[in-house]
Design a protein around this motif. Structure first.
Motif, short mmCIF file in Angstrom:
data_model
loop_
_atom_site.label_atom_id
_atom_site.label_comp_id
_atom_site.label_asym_id
_atom_site.label_seq_id
_atom_site.Cartn_x
_atom_site.Cartn_y
_atom_site.Cartn_z
N GLN A 73 45.08 21.89 7.39
CA GLN A 73 45.20 20.47 8.17
C GLN A 73 45.91 19.38 8.04
O GLN A 73 45.65 19.37 6.70
N GLN B 108 51.75 22.80 8.08
CA GLN B 108 50.46 21.47 8.44
C GLN B 108 50.82 21.35 10.14
O GLN B 108 50.17 21.76 11.02
N VAL C 77 49.35 23.30 14.21
CA VAL C 77 48.81 22.28 15.11
C VAL C 77 49.43 22.29 16.68
O VAL C 77 49.12 22.64 17.85
#
Length: 230
Positions: free
Chosen positions: A119, A64, A68
């Motif tokens: 996310q 996750q 990002v």
């Protein structure tokens, strides 16, 4: 008898489509390929534990958070590739953008298999809680939630520059970004139980190490120094 070309036919076949449309399609294709690879690798590795990684695990947290982290690098790399007039900078931007886009695809594929959100649902870096784990915060007036990430203000400045100033600032931001990414990858390599995750972490270390050497050299050639890194 052939039907004469209409204006719509000519426009559709025009080789001058906006590059952003073409690159967007290519990026989507790379992400799709990466996700497919990720889904294929996860169930076949001999090191896969019997239980699926859950929320809060090193494997899920790494996938996750690193997704990002990588996507910001892709954003900066693509900007440099499109706006630098220096072939060395443009090539570096292309290489970083291509590599990290494919890696994001793999991580998102795993998260889909593990039935986890793409996310993080809470704070970043909570999976780095064992000995040696750390959570680096920005001291430059913004909120860089993970090690090495650029702030909103820094990204805005990057977009405002051109020429040598753009090249130098891109190298400075990306070098610092890589430093943070390799810290995360090393932790995942040292602590993950899933073989495919450790393999990807090792791949990140193997690619970003030489890129950091290259960026330091490019900065020296331009009479510039790296940004401070905690």
């Amino acid at each position: 008898m052939p039907t004469p070309d209409t204006d719509e036919d000519i426009e559709f076949r025009s080789p001058h489509w906006p590059r952003v449309v073409i690159f967007g399609a290519a990026t989507f294709a790379v992400l799709l390929i990466g996700a497919t690879i990720g889904m294929l690798l996860a169930p076949t590795t001999t090191e896969q534990p019997q239980t699926t990684p859950g929320a809060g695990s090193v494997e899920v947290g790494f996938a996750q958070d690193m997704s990002v982290h990588h996507l910001q690098a892709v954003t900066m790399a693509n900007w440099a590739r499109e706006h630098s007039t220096d072939p060395a900078i443009a090539q570096l931007g292309f290489d970083i953008g291509s590599t990290q886009t494919e890696q994001v695809g793999r991580m998102k594929g795993w998260l889909m298999l593990w039935q986890q959100s793409e996310q993080p649902l809470g704070e970043y870096m909570t999976w780095m809680t064992q000995a040696g784990g750390h959570h680096a915060m920005s001291s430059s007036g913004g909120s860089a939630a993970m090690p090495g990430m650029a702030t909103t203000a820094e990204l805005s400045r990057l977009r405002s520059l051109s020429g040598k100033e753009l090249d130098v600032y891109f190298l400075q931001l990306m070098l610092r970004h890589h430093q943070g990414g390799t810290d995360m990858a090393q932790y995942a390599y040292d602590h993950a139980s899933v073989g495919a995750v450790r393999t990807l972490a090792k791949s990140i270390l193997d690619s970003q190490g030489p890129e950091m050497v290259q960026m330091r050299q490019l900065l020296r050639e331009r009479g510039a120094e790296p940004l401070p890194y905690p």
